[in-house]
Design a protein around this motif. Structure first.
Motif, mmCIF file in Angstrom:
data_model
loop_
_atom_site.group_PDB
_atom_site.id
_atom_site.type_symbol
_atom_site.label_atom_id
_atom_site.label_comp_id
_atom_site.label_asym_id
_atom_site.label_seq_id
_atom_site.Cartn_x
_atom_site.Cartn_y
_atom_site.Cartn_z
ATOM 1 N N CYS A 69 67.400 53.487 45.034
ATOM 2 C CA CYS A 69 66.079 54.054 45.311
ATOM 3 C C CYS A 69 64.983 53.001 45.200
ATOM 4 O O CYS A 69 64.023 53.006 45.981
ATOM 5 C CB CYS A 69 65.781 55.216 44.363
ATOM 6 N N LYS A 72 64.981 50.970 48.365
ATOM 7 C CA LYS A 72 64.379 51.743 49.460
ATOM 8 C C LYS A 72 62.857 51.753 49.327
ATOM 9 O O LYS A 72 62.139 51.618 50.319
ATOM 10 C CB LYS A 72 64.918 53.174 49.462
ATOM 11 N N ASP A 75 61.510 48.316 50.320
ATOM 12 C CA ASP A 75 61.531 48.159 51.780
ATOM 13 C C ASP A 75 60.413 48.960 52.439
ATOM 14 O O ASP A 75 59.764 48.477 53.372
ATOM 15 C CB ASP A 75 62.890 48.589 52.348
ATOM 16 N N THR A 103 59.531 57.853 49.021
ATOM 17 C CA THR A 103 60.424 56.939 48.308
ATOM 18 C C THR A 103 59.976 56.768 46.856
ATOM 19 O O THR A 103 60.807 56.657 45.962
ATOM 20 C CB THR A 103 60.501 55.568 49.007
#
Length: 117
Positions: A69, A72, A75, A103
């Motif tokens: 997580c 993510k 990113d 996220t």
């Protein structure tokens, strides 16, 4: 020819050393090696070997979920930073905000599962 009969204090001491405390799963003692005794009427609770193994496995799984997580989220924030470096439309801005919030929310949820109670 003396027969040695244990006195009352020896019997009590022998009996108390053979009693094994029951272990409970999910309770962690901050410093189990401390020499302080628990308050009267309480006992130090420790996990069983099997319970400790299960706890360790669960911690490893949650730590892996947290890492995934976190990557993510990183990113998503990098993508949003690149997309928003110049002028952008309101739709693009809203989409990037939504992506970063989602996220971030999932990262916080996993962190809440990971941290001790």
């Amino acid at each position: 020819m003396e027969s040695h009969a244990p006195d009352k204090t020896e019997c009590v001491h022998e009996h108390s050393s053979t009693v094994q405390p029951q272990a409970t799963e999910g309770i962690i003692v901050d410093n189990p090696a401390s020499s302080e005794e628990p308050p009267l009427g309480q006992r130090v609770r420790r996990m069983t070997e099997k319970g400790q193994e299960q706890h360790d496995e669960q911690v490893i799984k949650v730590a892996h979920r947290f890492s995934v997580c976190y990557e993510k989220w990183k990113d998503a924030t990098k993508e949003a930073n690149q997309a928003l470096s110049g002028k952008c439309s309101d739709d693009l801005l809203d989409g990037q905000i939504t992506k970063v919030r989602n996220t971030s929310r999932s990262l916080n949820d996993v962190y809440d599962d990971w941290k001790p109670p």
